[in-house]
Scaffold this motif. Structure first.
Motif, mmCIF file in Angstrom:
data_model
loop_
_atom_site.group_PDB
_atom_site.id
_atom_site.type_symbol
_atom_site.label_atom_id
_atom_site.label_comp_id
_atom_site.label_asym_id
_atom_site.label_seq_id
_atom_site.Cartn_x
_atom_site.Cartn_y
_atom_site.Cartn_z
ATOM 1 N N ILE A 732 1.154 -1.538 -0.170
ATOM 2 C CA ILE A 732 0.030 -0.412 0.225
ATOM 3 C C ILE A 732 0.951 1.187 -0.064
ATOM 4 O O ILE A 732 0.345 2.323 -0.537
ATOM 5 C CB ILE A 732 -1.235 -0.527 0.851
ATOM 6 C CG1 ILE A 732 -2.037 -1.566 0.995
ATOM 7 C CG2 ILE A 732 -1.573 1.172 1.343
ATOM 8 C CD1 ILE A 732 -2.810 -1.470 1.912
ATOM 9 N N ASN A 733 1.422 1.209 0.873
ATOM 10 C CA ASN A 733 3.156 2.477 0.713
ATOM 11 C C ASN A 733 3.505 2.323 -0.543
ATOM 12 O O ASN A 733 4.082 3.937 -1.063
ATOM 13 C CB ASN A 733 3.754 2.509 1.867
ATOM 14 C CG ASN A 733 3.308 2.452 3.640
ATOM 15 O OD1 ASN A 733 2.241 2.609 3.491
ATOM 16 N ND2 ASN A 733 3.896 1.568 4.571
ATOM 17 N N GLU A 734 3.753 1.690 -1.248
ATOM 18 C CA GLU A 734 4.734 1.793 -2.483
ATOM 19 C C GLU A 734 3.582 1.993 -3.842
ATOM 20 O O GLU A 734 4.070 2.897 -4.309
ATOM 21 C CB GLU A 734 4.711 0.628 -2.919
ATOM 22 C CG GLU A 734 5.764 -0.462 -1.822
ATOM 23 C CD GLU A 734 6.332 -1.891 -2.013
ATOM 24 O OE1 GLU A 734 6.328 -2.072 -2.831
ATOM 25 O OE2 GLU A 734 7.430 -2.054 -1.431
ATOM 26 N N GLU A 735 2.621 1.663 -3.524
ATOM 27 C CA GLU A 735 1.624 2.292 -4.528
ATOM 28 C C GLU A 735 1.331 3.666 -4.380
ATOM 29 O O GLU A 735 0.424 4.345 -5.233
ATOM 30 C CB GLU A 735 0.438 1.241 -4.915
ATOM 31 C CG GLU A 735 1.571 -0.525 -4.785
ATOM 32 C CD GLU A 735 2.060 -0.126 -6.507
ATOM 33 O OE1 GLU A 735 1.879 0.598 -7.450
ATOM 34 O OE2 GLU A 735 2.771 -1.436 -6.883
ATOM 35 N N SER A 736 -0.169 3.388 -3.083
ATOM 36 C CA SER A 736 -0.356 4.893 -2.733
ATOM 37 C C SER A 736 0.651 5.925 -3.234
ATOM 38 O O SER A 736 0.282 7.531 -3.247
ATOM 39 C CB SER A 736 -0.712 5.166 -1.511
ATOM 40 O OG SER A 736 0.117 4.806 -0.434
ATOM 41 N N GLY A 737 1.873 5.978 -3.353
ATOM 42 C CA GLY A 737 2.958 7.406 -3.261
ATOM 43 C C GLY A 737 2.772 8.061 -4.341
ATOM 44 O O GLY A 737 3.025 8.815 -5.149
ATOM 45 N N ALA A 738 2.935 6.758 -5.568
ATOM 46 C CA ALA A 738 2.736 6.804 -7.054
ATOM 47 C C ALA A 738 0.732 7.434 -7.450
ATOM 48 O O ALA A 738 1.381 8.753 -7.654
ATOM 49 C CB ALA A 738 2.214 5.677 -7.935
ATOM 50 N N PHE A 739 0.147 7.531 -6.045
ATOM 51 C CA PHE A 739 -0.901 8.255 -6.551
ATOM 52 C C PHE A 739 -1.182 9.769 -5.648
ATOM 53 O O PHE A 739 -1.240 10.817 -6.719
ATOM 54 C CB PHE A 739 -2.677 7.311 -5.972
ATOM 55 C CG PHE A 739 -3.616 8.361 -5.572
ATOM 56 C CD1 PHE A 739 -4.074 8.735 -6.506
ATOM 57 C CD2 PHE A 739 -4.162 8.991 -3.745
ATOM 58 C CE1 PHE A 739 -5.355 9.666 -5.966
ATOM 59 C CE2 PHE A 739 -4.784 9.742 -3.578
ATOM 60 C CZ PHE A 739 -6.346 9.608 -4.936
ATOM 61 N N PHE A 740 -0.473 9.701 -4.528
ATOM 62 C CA PHE A 740 -0.360 10.944 -4.181
ATOM 63 C C PHE A 740 0.590 12.068 -4.935
ATOM 64 O O PHE A 740 0.314 13.133 -4.765
ATOM 65 C CB PHE A 740 0.371 10.671 -2.519
ATOM 66 C CG PHE A 740 -0.823 9.896 -1.386
ATOM 67 C CD1 PHE A 740 -1.974 10.506 -1.426
ATOM 68 C CD2 PHE A 740 -0.193 9.417 -0.794
ATOM 69 C CE1 PHE A 740 -2.671 9.524 -0.806
ATOM 70 C CE2 PHE A 740 -0.995 8.581 0.564
ATOM 71 C CZ PHE A 740 -2.062 8.829 0.785
ATOM 72 N N ALA A 741 1.500 11.200 -5.873
ATOM 73 C CA ALA A 741 2.267 12.004 -6.308
ATOM 74 C C ALA A 741 1.455 12.170 -7.992
ATOM 75 O O ALA A 741 1.701 13.072 -8.556
ATOM 76 C CB ALA A 741 2.942 11.360 -6.795
ATOM 77 N N GLY A 742 0.773 12.347 -8.065
ATOM 78 C CA GLY A 742 -0.485 12.424 -9.199
ATOM 79 C C GLY A 742 0.052 11.685 -10.709
ATOM 80 O O GLY A 742 -0.155 11.593 -11.580
ATOM 81 N N GLN A 743 0.869 10.646 -10.219
ATOM 82 C CA GLN A 743 1.218 9.797 -11.154
ATOM 83 C C GLN A 743 0.138 8.961 -11.964
ATOM 84 O O GLN A 743 0.206 7.830 -13.002
ATOM 85 C CB GLN A 743 2.424 8.734 -11.539
ATOM 86 C CG GLN A 743 3.856 9.888 -10.555
ATOM 87 C CD GLN A 743 4.996 9.083 -10.630
ATOM 88 O OE1 GLN A 743 4.662 7.984 -10.220
ATOM 89 N NE2 GLN A 743 5.803 9.728 -10.142
ATOM 90 N N LYS A 744 -0.818 8.686 -10.713
ATOM 91 C CA LYS A 744 -1.988 7.453 -11.000
ATOM 92 C C LYS A 744 -2.949 7.880 -10.739
ATOM 93 O O LYS A 744 -3.139 8.400 -9.437
ATOM 94 C CB LYS A 744 -1.474 5.891 -10.632
ATOM 95 C CG LYS A 744 -0.143 5.447 -11.665
ATOM 96 C CD LYS A 744 0.182 4.115 -10.807
ATOM 97 C CE LYS A 744 1.219 3.427 -11.164
ATOM 98 N NZ LYS A 744 1.885 1.913 -10.475
ATOM 99 N N SER A 745 -4.069 6.879 -10.608
ATOM 100 C CA SER A 745 -5.462 7.403 -10.174
ATOM 101 C C SER A 745 -5.774 6.552 -9.399
ATOM 102 O O SER A 745 -4.937 5.550 -8.437
ATOM 103 C CB SER A 745 -6.789 7.493 -11.263
ATOM 104 O OG SER A 745 -6.916 6.070 -11.369
ATOM 105 N N ALA A 746 -7.384 7.238 -8.489
ATOM 106 C CA ALA A 746 -6.670 6.269 -7.588
ATOM 107 C C ALA A 746 -7.287 4.929 -8.188
ATOM 108 O O ALA A 746 -6.864 3.657 -6.536
ATOM 109 C CB ALA A 746 -8.500 6.583 -6.282
ATOM 110 N N GLU A 747 -8.308 4.992 -8.968
ATOM 111 C CA GLU A 747 -9.262 3.584 -8.784
ATOM 112 C C GLU A 747 -8.068 2.357 -9.809
ATOM 113 O O GLU A 747 -7.616 1.671 -9.437
ATOM 114 C CB GLU A 747 -9.543 3.514 -10.156
ATOM 115 C CG GLU A 747 -11.043 4.446 -9.996
ATOM 116 C CD GLU A 747 -10.785 5.728 -9.611
ATOM 117 O OE1 GLU A 747 -11.921 6.727 -9.141
ATOM 118 O OE2 GLU A 747 -10.168 6.145 -9.628
#
Length: 765
Positions: A732-747
Motif C-alpha cells: 500500500i505504501n509503495e503504490e499509494s505514493g504514486a497516487f499521491f504524486a499524481g502519477q496514477k488515479s485512485a482507481e
C-alpha cells in the motif's frame, strides 16, 4: 506493553516485510532442549539480598502505626541519594525526613557488618547534593544553600574526617565555596589521589583535595550524557551514552585530553546509573533492572546482575556500587514505585539453575509482565521463565521477526499488533491455545469478555493470550454523529464543507501518509478476510479512502503547531473528531468532560460505515509450535487469566468481567481527600483528575453509572482487533505514493494494490 497515545505512523511494521516472505521455508521440527543451559545461564546473574545497616534503616520507616511515614508530596521517609565504595567499604548517602539532622552517611563492609551512621553537618535550609571518599578515608560532601540576602546559591565542598569515639560524627577539616551559579548541578563526584572531580551539566571540574581550590575545567564532549567514575586502575572516566550508544572518555591528566571508547551496546539504552569499576570491569552501567560491566579493551558489555533473574521486584536501578564480583549495593525503584536500598551477594547454587527454562522473547517487557514472571518463577518448582529482551526499536523488532521467520523461535513470544500474526499462524508457527483454555476447569468457571476473546481469534483459534486490552476509535460529538457505529469518508467531507473545516485540523494533526497508515491499522480487516483468504482493495470504500487521505497535508511541521489551540479545537468546533484511546474509565471521563465537554460518540475510523471501534491487546503472548514444553508454557500463561492478575490490571481493561466491574466500582468510589481550607474548616471531597485546555484547569467529575454503562457498552460492542501485516503495508505504501504524486488515479492504484495483495494472501495461505 507500552501505551500508544494518539495517532502515530506505524513505522515499525516496515522492517517486518522481508521476514514474511521467508516463512514459506519454515518447518515445524522440534528444536533441541535448551532448558537447563538457559536456566543455568540465567543463574549466572542472580543475586540475593542480605542483611545490612540499610535493612535496619528501612525497617525504622514504620512509624509504629503500621503505615510508612511520608512527606507532604507523598514521598517516603528516606531518600537515598548516592552510593560509592572506598577501602573495602560501602558508603550510602541518604536523608531522613523525620530526623532533626536530616542527612546521614552510612558505611559498612561487604558482609553488611561493622556498620556506622554519621550525621552529615548541614546548615538549616541547606541540602546535601553529593559526596566522595578520599584515599585517606576523609569524606568530601557537596552542599547547596540559597542566600536570600544576596540572592545567590552557595555551593560548598566540605571535607570531614570520620570520628568514632563516644559517638560517630564527622569533624570538619576545611570548607570551600566552589560556586554561586544558580544552575550549578553536580551529577557525579569521584575522588582521585589528590583531586576531586565534579561533573556538571557542561564540564568536568577538578578541585584540589587538600583545600577545595579549583584547578581546572574540562568541557564535556558533545552529545554525551553520563557521569564521572573511576576504573580499578585509577583512571578517571566519563561514561554514559552518546549518539551511537554507550561510550566512555578516559581523562589524561597530563594532556587534559579525553580519549573516546565506543562500545557495542545498541541493546542498552538510557543509563539509569553509572558506577566506578572493580575487578575485571572499568565501569558499570545500569539500564532498567540490569547491570552491565564494561572494559575499555573490549567493545562488548557483559550483563553482571539481572534483577528479574534474581527474583527481585525492581523497575529501575537509580544508583549502584560494587566492591567485588560477589557483592553490590543498589538503590532501586521497585515495581510499586517505592525507593529501596540494599546490599546484595552473588547467589550460590540454589537449585534455580536446575529448573527447566521456558524462554520468552519480546521487544519490551513492562512491569505487569515482569511481575508475572517473578511470581511464576518463585512459585513453580519445575519451570523457570527466562526473558530474552530485544531492543524496543526497528532493529530489535527486525531481529526478533527474522528469528521467528527462520524457525529459531523461543518457547514463548510476546507479540504485538505490529507483527504479521496471521502469516505466522498460517505457517503453523504458534500453538493453538484453545484446547488448553477450554480444558482448564478453573478458567472455564470464570466469566470473560467473549466478544473480545473472539476478536483476537484467527480462523477460530486462540493463538495467543489476551488478558487485557485497550480500545481505539474516533471520538465525535453525539449531537453530530448520533449512535453511529462508524462513518464514511463522504460523511466526513460533507460535514467539513457545511462547517468550513480544513484538513489540517478536522481529524487532528495528521499527514496524508499517517492518516492512511492509521486508518489501515484500525480498519484493515474491512479490506482483508483472512479466514476466506480474500481482499477488497479495489472497492469503492478503499478508493474513496485514498482520495480522502490525499487531501491531508503532505508533511506536518510539528515545530509550528500551536498545541494549546489544538487541545481546545473540539470544544470550539474547529475539529470534527479526535483520536480515541480508552484504557480506563478515567480516560473516558477525560474525553467526555474534558476535551469534548459534552456527550460523545465513540466510533470506527472512516470506511464503509460499518467498522466500529477496535480492540488492541495490551499484552499478548503466544506459545511456539516448536516448544518442547507447551504444558509448562501454559502453566505460566494461564496465570494471566486468574483473579490475582486480572484484578491487578490498572492501565488497561481486564478480560475478566468480574475484574472489569470491580474496576468500574473503584472508579465510581475514589478515595476521599480531607483537608483544611483557608477558614480552618475541614473539607472532604473525592479525589478526581483534571485536564488543562488553553491553560485553564477543567476538573473532571467522579464517573456516574451512566458514564460506566457507556464505556461497558462500547466494550461489549467490540468485534474487531487492530491488524497489521507488514507485506500488505509495504504494498500500500509503495503504490499509494504514486497516487499521491499524481502519477496514477485512485482507481488504478486500488486495482494494483488489490492484485498484489491477492497474490500475497494466496501465498500466505
Amino acid at each position: 506493553m507500552k501505551k500508544m497515545t494518539g495517532r502515530r505512523i506505524i513505522s515499525l511494521i516496515i522492517i517486518l516485510a522481508m521476514a514474511v516472505t521467508a516463512l514459506a521455508g519454515c518447518g515445524s521440527s522440534k528444536r533441541k532442549n535448551k532448558g537447563v543451559s538457559l536456566a543455568q545461564a540465567d543463574s549466572e546473574c542472580r543475586y540475593k539480598e542480605v542483611p545490612s545497616p540499610l535493612t535496619d534503616i528501612l525497617k525504622s520507616a514504620d512509624s509504629g502505626t503500621g503505615e510508612e511515614s511520608v512527606d507532604d508530596l507523598g514521598d517516603g521517609r528516606f531518600n537515598f541519594v548516592s552510593v560509592t565504595t572506598a577501602d573495602g567499604r560501602y558508603y550510602v548517602l541518604y536523608s531522613d525526613l523525620e530526623s532533626e539532622n536530616n542527612s546521614y552517611l552510612c558505611r559498612f563492609d561487604e558482609e553488611g557488618k561493622n556498620g556506622q551512621i554519621f550525621p552529615v553537618p548541614v546548615e538549616e535550609e541547606g541540602s546535601v547534593i553529593n559526596f566522595c571518599v578520599l584515599p585517606d578515608d576523609n569524606i568530601v560532601v557537596l552542599t547547596s544553600l540559597y542566600d536570600l540576602d544576596k540572592d545567590v546559591f552557595n555551593w560548598q565542598l566540605c571535607d570531614y574526617v570520620p570520628e568514632e569515639k563516644e559517638e560517630a560524627k564527622l569533624k570538619e577539616v576545611w570548607k570551600k565555596t566552589v560556586s554561586t551559579e544558580e544552575d550549578f548541578f553536580a551529577s557525579s563526584m569521584v575522588a582521585a589521589e589528590k583531586e576531586i572531580y565534579i561533573q556538571t551539566d557542561s564540564d568536568l571540574r577538578i578541585y584540589d583535595s587538600s583545600d577545595g581550590s579549583e584547578k581546572k575545567k574540562i568541557e564535556l564532549p558533545g552529545s554525551f550524557y553520563g557521569n564521572a567514575c573511576k576504573s580499578p586502575q585509577g583512571t578517571i572516566l566519563l561514561a554514559g551514552t552518546g549518539d551511537k550508544g554507550v561510550v566512555a572518555y578516559s581523562y589524561d591528566p597530563g594532556t587534559d585530553k579525553l580519549q573516546k571508547t565506543q562500545f557495542e551496546s545498541k541493546d542498552i539504552f538510557i543509563a539509569d546509573a553509572i558506577a566506578s569499576g572493580c575487578g575485571d570491569y572499568d565501569f558499570f552501567l545500569a539500564s532498567d533492572d540490569s547491570v552491565y560491566g564494561f572494559r575499555l579493551d573490549n567493545p562488548a558489555p557483559v550483563r553482571v546482575l539481572d534483577c528479574l533473574a534474581s527474583d527481585l521486584e525492581v523497575e529501575t536501578i537509580s544508583a549502584f556500587a560494587s566492591l567485588s564480583a560477589k557483592t553490590a549495593v543498589m538503590i532501586c525503584n521497585d515495581m510499586d514505585g517505592e525507593t529501596v536500598a540494599s546490599l546484595f551477594h552473588k547467589a550460590e547454587d540454589d537449585g534455580q539453575g536446575q529448573k527447566t527454562a521456558l524462554s520468552l522473547a519480546c521487544t519490551y517487557a513492562g512491569s505487569d509482565l515482569r511481575k508475572a514472571i517473578l511470581n511464576f518463577n518463585k512459585s513453580s518448582d519445575r519451570y523457570r521463565v527466562v526473558l530474552q529482551e530485544y531492543p524496543y526499536d526497528d532493529e530489535g523488532n527486525s531481529t526478533l521477526t527474522m528469528e521467528i521467520a527462520s524457525g529459531n523461535i523461543p518457547d514463548m513470544i510476546c507479540i504485538s499488533s505490529e507483527m504479521p500474526v496471521e502469516s505466522f499462524a498460517a505457517k503453523g508457527l504458534f500453538e493453538d491455545l484453545e484446547p488448553m483454555f477450554q480444558a482448564d476447569e478453573e478458567l472455564s468457571r470464570k466469566e470473560y469478555l467473549n466478544n473480545v476473546l473472539d476478536a483476537f481469534r484467527i480462523d477460530g483459534k486462540m493463538y495467543y493470550i489476551t488478558p487485557s486490552f485497550n480500545v481505539i476509535g474516533l471520538i465525535g460529538k453525539k449531537k453530530d454523529f448520533g449512535d453511529t457505529k462508524g462513518v464514511t469518508t463522504a460523511q466526513i467531507e460533507k460535514m467539513m464543507k457545511e462547517r468550513s473545516l480544513d484538513y489540517e485540523m478536522v481529524m487532528g494533526v495528521s499527514s496524508r501518509d499517517s492518516m492512511l497508515a492509521w486508518v489501515l491499522y484500525c480498519a484493515l480487516e474491512e479490506y482483508v478476510d483472512w479466514e476466506k483468504g480474500t481482499c477488497s482493495f479495489n472497492s469503492e470504500s478503499f478508493i474513496n479512502l485514498l482520495k480522502f487521505c490525499a487531501r491531508f497535508p503532505k508533511k506536518i511541521n510539528y515545530d509550528n503547531i500551536n498545541w494549546t489551540q489544538y487541545e481546545a479545537a473540539m470544544r470550539e468546533g474547529r475539529q470534527l473528531v479526535r483520536d480515541g484511546y480508552l484504557f480506563s474509565f478515567s480516560g473516558y471521563m477525560q474525553e467526555r468532560y474534558g476535551y469534548v465537554g459534552e456527550e460523545i460518540t465513540f466510533m470506527g475510523y472512516p470506511g464503509d460505515g460499518e467498522n466500529g471501534p477496535v480492540v488492541q491487546s495490551d499484552l499478548a503472548v503466544a506459545i511456539s509450535e516448536n516448544s518442547d514444553y507447551p504444558e509448562g508454557c501454559w502453566e505460566f500463561l494461564r496465570s494471566f487469566y486468574l483473579d490475582d492478575y486480572q484484578q491487578s490490571v490498572e492501565y488497561a481493561f481486564p478480560i475478566s468481567r468480574k475484574a472489569l466491574l470491580k474496576m468500574a466500582d473503584k472508579a465510581m468510589n475514589p478515595p476521599v481527600h480531607t483537608y483544611e481550607d483557608e477558614n480552618g474548616e475541614t473539607i472532604s471531597e473525592p479525589e478526581t483528575n483534571s485536564v488543562y485546555i488553553s491553560d485553564k484547569e477543567i476538573k473532571l467529575p467522579v464517573p456516574g453509572q451512566e458514564d460506566i454503562d457507556t464505556v461497558l457498552n462500547i466494550i461489549d460492542s467490540l468485534d474487531t482487533k487492530v491488524s497489521i501485516d507488514s507485506k500488505i503495508s509495504d504494498i500500500i505504501n509503495e503504490e499509494s505514493g504514486a497516487f499521491f504524486a499524481g502519477q496514477k488515479s485512485a482507481e488504478e492504484t486500488a486495482d494494483i494494490i488489490q492484485s498484489r495483495v491477492k497474490v500475497y494472501i494466496s501465498e500466505t495461505k
